[in-house]
Design an enzyme around this catalytic site. Structure first.
Site, PDB file in Angstrom:
ATOM      1  N   ASP A  23      -5.037   0.832 -13.803  1.00  0.00           N
ATOM      2  CA  ASP A  23      -5.601  -0.008 -14.865  1.00  0.00           C
ATOM      3  C   ASP A  23      -4.467  -0.436 -15.786  1.00  0.00           C
ATOM      4  OD1 ASP A  23      -7.552  -1.319 -16.235  1.00  0.00           O
ATOM      5  OD2 ASP A  23      -8.512   0.446 -17.069  1.00  0.00           O
ATOM      6  N   ASP A 134      -6.642  -7.085 -13.519  1.00  0.00           N
ATOM      7  CA  ASP A 134      -5.790  -6.016 -14.056  1.00  0.00           C
ATOM      8  C   ASP A 134      -6.214  -4.627 -13.628  1.00  0.00           C
ATOM      9  OD1 ASP A 134      -8.151  -5.907 -15.471  1.00  0.00           O
ATOM     10  OD2 ASP A 134      -7.221  -5.613 -17.424  1.00  0.00           O
ATOM     11  N   GLU A 135      -6.964  -4.523 -12.524  1.00  0.00           N
ATOM     12  CA  GLU A 135      -7.527  -3.221 -12.144  1.00  0.00           C
ATOM     13  C   GLU A 135      -7.718  -3.151 -10.637  1.00  0.00           C
ATOM     14  OE1 GLU A 135     -11.697  -0.741 -13.007  1.00  0.00           O
ATOM     15  OE2 GLU A 135     -11.406  -2.773 -13.775  1.00  0.00           O
TER      16      GLU A 135
END
Length: 449
Positions: A23, A134-135
């Site tokens: 993350d 973003d993960e």
């Protein structure tokens, strides 16, 4: 601690899985700092629907420094400005340490940076599930182990996760928090446990004790509505949920009640499933110091081209586009690409095209990072196109945006969200990789894509 057997497992099930949840920390703000290194350590607010100098729009993300002033994602920019004035609006007698830097969402740039991160993740794991910009989840069971390293003070899995973190920081310049656990839901919680720049490892025998004290809303799949209902039943922590009567939970929440009960007890039988075949393959390398030496640049491009071509061949992939990426200090990204008449698998051609693109525009340019990418991949058992008289169908400039590096390879199932402990949604499908999250982190930018 002695190993425990999770519900539904037996000692004959084989080794415990090793799942990483990666993350990115305040990703949009981190990207803005790549553009403007002087923003490092300063309060940064990135707004969606926001124009410089205006007071409308909403907060997409706020750096940790900005959050100290009460700025949160999804907050109106007008509210954020009341709590953290814009530094450009300060008068001569105002305190600059109580003001922030406001920037407008630049999604295309964020995708470019995300592509760099995702390339590292795909290089470090055979199975990657990209959840958002973003993960991502990684299954690295075949890459490392739960055994202790030679030092005896950490597991091999921890060392592997640290390697992934260091590569992201070194090669891309942004920070990631990583959770390591035997299953997806625990890994997700662990990644948020020690933000920013955190690394939390939960060994197989420690899952239930790790989960027990956390607030129930942090259990994967529990949103605000469910949390309130659980609270009315006297269930405030994951430990309470684990000890609750499963039949009562099932009567109150249906099959989801039993599923949440199992997750609180450390059981999550979901497997990390890839979001599909990659749309591109790339490798990048950063110079220790920016350089304008053409031979140094050509040497790096040759090595990257060989590596990318080898990766494509090992995956049985052919490609129709070959391109380069040139990062000029501080972090100006330039991409150029050439499209072929049909799919090929030709390492010498990758090198030749990449060098031609470099020499054409960047021979004398000072650069900090170079990359080579092949895209428009084909995995079908089709005949390879003849290279006799192949012709370029595009130079990769602004006239042909489909050929620009960075326009592919990103999973946009959900764009946004970072740095949050739980899930807002109470309607998350059982096998979802994640859900929309609370206002502590990063808002969805789907409408801006």
């Amino acid at each position: 601690m002695a190993e425990e057997t999770l519900p539904g497992t037996t000692a004959d099930d084989g080794p415990d899985s090793i799942v990483l949840h990666v993350d990115m920390d305040c990703f949009y703000a981190a990207c803005e700092r790549l553009h403007e290194p002087e923003l490092e350590g300063e309060p940064v607010v990135v707004g969606m629907g926001y124009e410089p100098g205006e007071g409308h729009g909403a907060v997409a993300t706020a750096s940790y420094e900005a959050r100290e002033f009460g700025v949160e994602s999804a907050q109106p920019i007008s509210t954020a400005l009341e709590r953290l004035p814009r530094i450009d609006d300060l008068g001569p007698d105002d305190d600059p340490t109580a003001a922030g830097h406001y920037r407008t969402v630049d999604l295309e740039f964020y995708k470019e940076v995300a592509a760099d991160v995702k390339a590292i993740l795909h290089d470090c794991a055979d199975v990657v599930r990209e959840v958002s910009i973003d993960e991502a989840y990684l299954d690295v069971t075949d890459r490392t182990g739960w055994d202790l390293a030679a030092s005896g003070d950490r597991t091999l899995a921890e060392g592997f996760a640290r390697y992934v973190k260091q590569r992201i920081a070194r090669e891309v310049g942004v920070a990631a928090s990583i959770g390591v656990a035997p299953n997806m839901s625990t890994a997700k919680i662990a990644s948020d446990f020690d933000k920013p720049d955190g690394l939390v490892v939960v060994r197989p025998g420690e899952v239930r004790s790790f989960l027990a004290p956390i607030p129930v809303e942090e259990v994967h799949g529990v949103g605000p509505v469910t949390a309130r209902k659980l609270g009315s039943l006297g269930i405030d922590t994951a430990g309470d949920l684990a000890e609750a009567d499963a039949s009562v939970l099932e009567a109150e929440f249906g099959s989801r009640g039993r599923e949440l009960h199992e997750r609180a007890r450390g059981y999550d039988d979901r497997t990390v499933t890839p979001t599909g075949r990659p749309k591109s393959l790339s490798r990048e390398s950063a110079f220790t110091e920016p350089t304008a030496d053409i031979e140094d640049k050509r040497e790096v491009v040759r090595a990257l081209a060989a590596d990318v071509a080898d990766r494509a061949n090992s995956r049985g992939a052919m490609y129709r586009t070959i391109g380069i990426k040139v990062v000029v200090p501080p972090f100006d990204i330039n991409t150029r690409a050439t499209s072929l008449s049909g799919p090929v698998d030709d390492p010498e051609l990758v090198e030749s095209v990449a060098l031609d693109l470099l020499d054409a525009e960047f021979e004398e340019t000072t650069v900090r990072k170079l990359g080579v990418r092949v895209s428009k991949l084909s995995f079908a058992d089709a005949d390879q196109s003849s290279l006799d008289g192949w012709e370029s169908t595009g130079s990769g400039g602004d006239d042909n945006p489909d050929d620009r590096i960075g326009d592919d390879g990103i999973s946009d199932d959900r764009i946004g969200d970072d740095d949050d402990a739980g899930d807002d949604g109470d309607d998350e499908p059982p096998n979802a990789g994640g859900g929309a999250r609370s206002h502590e982190g990063q808002s969805s930018l789907v409408e801006f894509d």
